[in-house]
Design an enzyme around this catalytic site. Structure first.
Site, PDB file in Angstrom:
ATOM      1  N   ALA A   1     -22.608   5.780 -11.264  1.00 27.76           N
ATOM      2  CA  ALA A   1     -22.353   4.409 -11.717  1.00 27.76           C
ATOM      3  C   ALA A   1     -21.715   3.629 -10.582  1.00 27.76           C
ATOM      4  O   ALA A   1     -20.786   4.114  -9.934  1.00 27.76           O
ATOM      5  CB  ALA A   1     -21.416   4.433 -12.920  1.00 27.76           C
ATOM      6  N   LYS A   2     -22.207   2.418 -10.354  1.00 27.71           N
ATOM      7  CA  LYS A   2     -21.531   1.533  -9.396  1.00 27.71           C
ATOM      8  C   LYS A   2     -20.501   0.769 -10.221  1.00 27.71           C
ATOM      9  O   LYS A   2     -20.756  -0.338 -10.701  1.00 27.71           O
ATOM     10  CB  LYS A   2     -22.555   0.619  -8.719  1.00 27.71           C
ATOM     11  CG  LYS A   2     -22.014  -0.070  -7.475  1.00 27.71           C
ATOM     12  CD  LYS A   2     -23.122  -0.680  -6.641  1.00 27.71           C
ATOM     13  CE  LYS A   2     -22.582  -1.660  -5.617  1.00 27.71           C
ATOM     14  NZ  LYS A   2     -21.734  -1.084  -4.586  1.00 27.71           N
ATOM     15  N   ALA A   3     -19.376   1.456 -10.441  1.00 29.91           N
ATOM     16  CA  ALA A   3     -18.350   0.941 -11.358  1.00 29.91           C
ATOM     17  C   ALA A   3     -17.136   0.489 -10.551  1.00 29.91           C
ATOM     18  O   ALA A   3     -16.794   1.111  -9.539  1.00 29.91           O
ATOM     19  CB  ALA A   3     -17.941   2.045 -12.328  1.00 29.91           C
TER      20      ALA A   3
ATOM     21  N   TYR B   1     -14.063   2.523  -7.020  1.00 30.53           N
ATOM     22  CA  TYR B   1     -13.764   2.127  -5.636  1.00 30.53           C
ATOM     23  C   TYR B   1     -12.312   2.340  -5.255  1.00 30.53           C
ATOM     24  O   TYR B   1     -11.939   2.116  -4.107  1.00 30.53           O
ATOM     25  CB  TYR B   1     -14.227   0.675  -5.385  1.00 30.53           C
ATOM     26  CG  TYR B   1     -15.734   0.688  -5.258  1.00 30.53           C
ATOM     27  CD1 TYR B   1     -16.346   0.789  -4.020  1.00 30.53           C
ATOM     28  CD2 TYR B   1     -16.532   0.730  -6.395  1.00 30.53           C
ATOM     29  CE1 TYR B   1     -17.722   0.896  -3.909  1.00 30.53           C
ATOM     30  CE2 TYR B   1     -17.910   0.841  -6.300  1.00 30.53           C
ATOM     31  CZ  TYR B   1     -18.497   0.923  -5.055  1.00 30.53           C
ATOM     32  OH  TYR B   1     -19.851   1.054  -4.944  1.00 30.53           O
TER      33      TYR B   1
END
Ligand code: PMP
Length: 310
Positions: free
Chosen positions: A161-163, A167
């Site tokens: 997931a690019k959540a 980050y």
């Protein structure tokens, strides 16, 4: 580098184009950082502007939301979001641009990030891209990486997931690396295997083979996929397998891929020179093929470029 939008700049919020200055959030929105996002590049190619692999980015946005259990409102289908991103680039008269779709929870009525009545918002921003990848101007031979002490553990972060929240380790590692004089960090999983850099995939060339960590441990990068397809087209073997830190130290060539950083050569990791410390021939060939591809100049991959109608 991105340009700060002016007051006339338009953004897209929950189905409408609105001026930047009116696209505001309430103080309680977006607590817990529970959301997903994308980063799409638009490139000027002659008189035209094209978004690169737009539908693949939108598909990943939906996959990321699904992984986090966020339901994107039904009206905002992938086709609607694709069209809105193209319109946003056109309305703002952008040529080189970076488009940032994001999906987040907003609301005041509960302290839980998963409160049932929290509204799901979808926003699209498009910034002018002022040049320079994510690393300023590193020079032709590329950047220096440092191994991170912070881990990137697939079972904790759900790295497909690019959540937003994914980050945090990446940004901590990036800051540590910068403080130590490197340009980016390389993060490792709980078993000590290489995952990726703070916001880019890592690939190496060893004995002419293009090797990268398996998909279980890193974001499924669209630039990495592009480069792998291009490599196969050039007759280069492509392999994904777990890699330890010293597999990287002895690589002939190393580079990072990402929509923002393109193909960025790596000349050193933890103070060890990679190969001869200069951009290698495979990296060079893939970097120029990638450039041609994003500009829509490769006939066989032109379908990857979504042209903005003038
Ligand atoms: N890994 C991470 C953690 C990233 O943030 C990015 C940038 N989106 C990438 C890899 C590269 O992905 P892409 O090539 O799709 O931009």
């Amino acid at each position: 580098m991105l340009a700060e939008p002016g007051p006339e700049h338009e953004v897209w919020l929950d189905g409408e184009f609105v001026p930047w200055s009116r696209a505001t959030m309430r103080l309680c929105d977006h607590h817990y950082g529970f959301g997903v996002f994308e980063g799409v590049r638009a490139h000027k190619s002659g008189d035209r502007v094209g978004l690169f692999r737009l539908s693949d980015h939108t598909a990943r946005l939906f996959r990321s939301a699904h992984i986090l259990g966020i339901e994107i409102p039904r009206a905002f289908t992938p086709e609607v979001l694709d069209r809105a991103q193209v319109d946003l680039v056109r309305k703002n008269g952008l040529r080189e641009a970076y488009v940032r779709p994001f999906v987040f929870h907003g609301g005041t009525s509960t302290l839980s990030p998963r409160g049932r009545d929290l509204r799901v918002h979808v926003a699209l921003l498009a910034f002018a891209w002022l040049g320079g990848g994510g690393y300023g101007s590193p020079g032709e031979d590329g950047i220096k990486l440092m191994s991170a002490s912070v881990g990137r553990h697939p079972n904790g972060l759900l790295v497909k997931a690019k959540a937003h929240a994914n980050y945090m380790p990446a940004m901590l590692a990036l800051e540590d690396a910068r403080r130590s004089g490197a340009d980016d960090a390389l993060l490792y999983d709980q078993n000590g295997f290489v995952t990726e850099a703070s916001a880019a995939n890592v690939l190496v060339v060893q004995d002419g083979v293009l090797i990268s960590p398996p998909r279980q441990v890193a974001l499924e990068g669209i630039t990495k996929d592009t480069v792998q397809v291009l490599a196969k087209g050039l007759g280069i073997s492509v392999v994904e397998r777990p890699m330890a830190r010293d597999d990287l130290y002895v690589a002939d060539e190393m580079f990072l891929t990402g929509s923002a950083v393109g193909v960025t050569p790596v000349r050193a990791l933890d103070g060890r020179m990679i190969g001869n410390g200069q951009m290698g021939s495979v990296t060079r060939a893939l970097s120029s093929a990638y450039q041609e591809c994003v500009l829509g100049r490769m006939f066989e991959h032109e379908q990857w470029v979504h042209w903005v109608p003038s």
